[in-house]
Design an enzyme around this catalytic site. Structure first.
Site, PDB file in Angstrom:
ATOM      1  N   GLU A 156       0.819  -1.221   0.000  1.00  0.00           N
ATOM      2  CA  GLU A 156       0.000   0.000   0.000  1.00  0.00           C
ATOM      3  C   GLU A 156       0.851   1.269   0.000  1.00  0.00           C
ATOM      4  OE1 GLU A 156      -3.015  -0.234   3.067  1.00  0.00           O
ATOM      5  OE2 GLU A 156      -4.294  -1.416   1.752  1.00  0.00           O
TER       6      GLU A 156
ATOM      7  N   GLU B 127      -6.737  -7.936  -0.853  1.00  0.00           N
ATOM      8  CA  GLU B 127      -7.124  -7.956   0.561  1.00  0.00           C
ATOM      9  C   GLU B 127      -8.585  -7.561   0.709  1.00  0.00           C
ATOM     10  OE1 GLU B 127      -4.922  -5.407   3.170  1.00  0.00           O
ATOM     11  OE2 GLU B 127      -2.998  -5.897   2.261  1.00  0.00           O
TER      12      GLU B 127
HETATM   13  C1  GLA Z   1      -4.153  -2.673   4.683  1.00  0.00           C
HETATM   14  C2  GLA Z   1      -2.791  -3.309   4.761  1.00  0.00           C
HETATM   15  C3  GLA Z   1      -2.728  -4.513   5.635  1.00  0.00           C
HETATM   16  C4  GLA Z   1      -3.589  -4.345   6.851  1.00  0.00           C
HETATM   17  C5  GLA Z   1      -4.991  -4.025   6.430  1.00  0.00           C
HETATM   18  C6  GLA Z   1      -5.950  -3.914   7.582  1.00  0.00           C
HETATM   19  O1  GLA Z   1      -4.879  -3.022   3.593  1.00  0.00           O
HETATM   20  O2  GLA Z   1      -2.252  -3.606   3.502  1.00  0.00           O
HETATM   21  O3  GLA Z   1      -1.382  -4.703   5.985  1.00  0.00           O
HETATM   22  O4  GLA Z   1      -3.072  -3.309   7.616  1.00  0.00           O
HETATM   23  O5  GLA Z   1      -4.969  -2.777   5.781  1.00  0.00           O
HETATM   24  O6  GLA Z   1      -7.213  -3.532   7.151  1.00  0.00           O
END
Ligand code: GLA
Ligand code: ZN
Length: 671
Positions: A151, A308
């Site tokens: 991210e 995710e």
């Molecule tokens: C993000 C991150 C993860 C985690 C999630 C939690 O998407 O990439 O590492 O922190 O949020 O929602």
């Protein structure tokens, strides 16, 4: 990972952090994950501290063991490079790696996503780590993707970045005179005499709030610079791993409509797009749909990875509401319905400490499989096994498109006026929701994308018209396309400098109107207009416009501009261009979108109540119609096709009713 000879089904899995647990627990994790039909793990997302415990020491034994364990259990691997959070020793020894924030505060070691993108230390050691990982694991056949960093985001205003900004500007503008011209520095006597005079635009210089700047030009260029600086870090790691493992596709997890990074530029350097979907408890389903379509559009419709999502709760939301029974499954299929070829979670096992210990996971703190969430995950896993390769690689065939441009978003964000209630994404969503509710497939495209495959292109609030884009639209309409734009469009060029001669500037001949003034209505106030017998509100902004070659379709009803056009249509070449002079309500957007679609020969996939979302994906196995019931009640849909529900093996013919219980999904394969 996707489009890969090693992948024969929708991959199912997510982030797995066994390094946070004693080794004795790993086998039990494997047992449970296999029980849930999990077949891919994302490893090594935040392990830099243990992989490089000091400047000249690297340690891979633990990762070797983890890889060995998951490989033994037949799992595929999405291998991360761990560069999303730097080690503590690095921050102490090389403070240039730390970021400086918008308020000029130099940060200390802490948190994550915390490295200055222009830090020579960060770049050097991120590249080295990526290289060592690629060298070490290049012959692991089950690695199906590289996951660079995590991210990417944020921004930095440190001295490294300031120096790099000057170099970036010199490269872009060549001379300081050209910079002065682009930023209109004659205003308030801001003339720069030398590139060295330029400082980064933040609260110490041009800004008086996050989105308030005295010079849009410099703030806009900083946004571009920051996005490209961070992209350079991605590209550095990309090039490194790609050179060693050319057959393993490379991605990084994006975040949907995330403002700081120009994902349309980023996607050009990614092998495939992946993204993290965390809708809030009260989000409307159209929001997630819009994000999925935006992510699919980044690589011209190529399937993407859902990297995710939470199986249950998201701990950082204000209310950590549970996903109701069936919702995780429904939202997983919604991602697939919009082009995802994976379904993945954050996280596979809930940590016991730190800020994400109350974030949902497949293996909960209970550490056994007798939980609602585990059962739902396992049920979905079994279904994805059943679907197998059927839907893989299938495409969305949209004849309609909505233009979305990050630079335009930034420019609107920084624009001083006309209304604090003007938000680019809201206006995009107004139109998107109409397409989505009508079950009309729509692509979200950038200004570099080709328009020739579309019959209808909508570009709400196209405030910035980049050089040549007017010509692209002109050709599209001349050849028979339908085009729609709105208030606050065509105002400026790519430097945020106004195009004089009347708004909408270079789009004026295409639309056949000119805008003389623009009235911002305070919150709650509205004007109105009546179109085909129905009265709609005119809200937020009302253009006072004159038709030139366009035809006025309806007019304002109140105030001193009553009688002036509010919706116009201009026949242009073989096509037509519509101008909507105000912001209105959902009923209006639905009406106008439907009408222009009909005129363009675009029909809904099927008529359903708004709570039933329908999309289509097509590959060599046929067309798959996804029916998603977002409602809390059962709904029936009269089918207009013959086919088979691939989840339940039920055959349907045209005229049959498909009954969908609350939150249920059907995928009908038609020939
Ligand atoms: C993000 C991150 C993860 C985690 C999630 C939690 O998407 O990439 O590492 O922190 O949020 O929602
Ligand atoms: Zn910096």
């Amino acid at each position: 990972m996707i489009h890969n000879s090693k992948v024969h089904k929708i991959l199912y899995g997510g982030d797995y952090n066994p390094e946070q647990w004693p080794e004795e627990t790993w086998e039990e994790d494997m047992r449970m994950l296999k029980l849930a039909h999990i077949d891919i793990v994302t490893l090594n997302v935040f392990s830099w501290a243990s992989l490089q415990p000091s400047e000249n020491t690297y340690y891979f034994d633990k990762l070797d063991k983890i890889i060995e364990t998951v490989t033994k259990h037949g799992m595929k691997i999405c291998l991360a490079t761990s560069t999303g959070a730097h080690p503590a020793w690095m921050a102490r020894k090389y403070p240039d790696i730390l970021r400086t924030d918008f308020h000029g505060m130099k940060h200390k070691f802490g948190s994550r996503h915390n490295s200055c993108p222009n830090s020579p230390t960060y770049r050097k050691y991120a590249k080295t780590l990526a290289q060592k990982l690629a060298e070490r694991y290049k012959s692991c056949d089950n690695i199906v993707a590289w996951h660079i960093s995590n991210e990417y985001g944020g921004e930095c205003y440190c001295e490294n970045c300031e120096r790099a900004f000057r170099v970036w500007l010199k490269d872009k503008y060549k001379t300081i005179d050209a910079v002065n011209e682009a930023w209109d520095t004659a205003f308030w006597g801001h003339t720069f005499y030398d590139f060295e005079d330029i400082v980064l635009p933040n609260m110490l210089s041009e800004h008086f709030a996050e989105n308030r700047t005295t010079f849009q030009g410099i703030s806009l260029d900083y946004r571009r610079f920051n996005s490209e600086s961070i992209l350079d870090c991605f590209r550095l790691e990309y090039d490194t791993v790609h050179a060693i493992t050319p057959d393993i596709p490379v991605t990084t997890n994006l975040m949907g409509a995330y403002q700081p990074l120009d994902y349309q530029m980023w996607a050009k350097y990614m092998d495939f797009v992946s993204w993290d979907n965390y809708p809030s408890h009260d989000a409307i389903p159209e929001n997630a749909a819009l994000n999925h379509d935006l992510m699919r559009g980044l690589k011209q419709g190529m399937p993407f990875a859902l990297m995710e999502q939470t199986p249950s709760v998201t701990n950082w939301h204000p209310y950590c509401a549970l996903k109701r029974p069936g919702v995780m499954r429904l939202w997983s299929y919604q991602a697939v319905a919009h082009g995802a070829d994976t379904v993945m979670f954050f996280q596979l096992k809930r940590s016991i400490g730190a800020c994400e210990k109350y974030h949902g996971a497949v293996i909960d703190h209970a550490c056994h499989e007798n939980t609602r969430v585990f059962r739902e995950v396992a049920q979905l896993g079994a279904e994805l096994d059943k679907i197998g390769s059927l839907t893989l690689g299938s495409r969305t065939h949209a004849k309609a498109a909505i233009v979305f441009d990050w630079n335009n978003w930034w420019a609107i964000h920084y624009s001083a006026g006309p209304s604090i209630n003007l938000h680019y994404c809201d206006e995009i969503r107004n139109y998107y929701k109409a397409f989505n509710n009508l079950n009309i497939p729509v692509d979200l495209i950038g200004v570099d994308d080709d328009l020739s495959g579309y019959s209808f292109v909508a570009a709400p609030v196209l405030y910035m018209v980049k050089p040549g884009y007017d010509e692209k639209i002109r050709r599209f309409v001349q050849k028979g396309g339908r085009f729609l734009t709105t208030f606050f469009s065509g105002y400026v060029d790519d430097h945020d400098l106004v195009t004089t001669g009347g708004y909408p500037g270079k789009l004026r001949d295409i639309l056949g109107v000119w805008v003389e003034e623009e009235d911002a209505l305070p919150e709650g106030a509205h004007n109105s207009f009546t179109y085909k017998g129905i009265t709609y509100p005119a809200k937020m902004l009302c253009d006072l416009l004159h038709t030139e070659s366009a035809q006025s379709l309806c007019t304002y009803e109140q105030d001193f501009y009553a009688g002036m056009p509010v919706l116009t249509r201009n026949a242009f070449g073989e096509g037509a261009a519509y101008y909507v002079a105000t912001s209105s309500d959902a009923a209006f957007y639905r009406t106008i979108v439907k009408e222009i679609c009909t005129e363009s020969g675009i029909r809904p996939l099927i008529d359903t109540p708004d709570c039933i979302e329908v999309t289509a994906r097509t590959n060599g196995n046929g067309t798959f119609l996804f029916f998603l019931n977002h409602d809390t009640q059962e709904q029936g849909v009269t089918l207009n096709c013959t086919g088979k529900d691939i989840l339940k093996d039920t055959l349907y013919k045209e005229g049959d009713t498909l009954y969908l219980p609350a939150k249920d999904v059907a995928i009908i394969q038609t020939a």
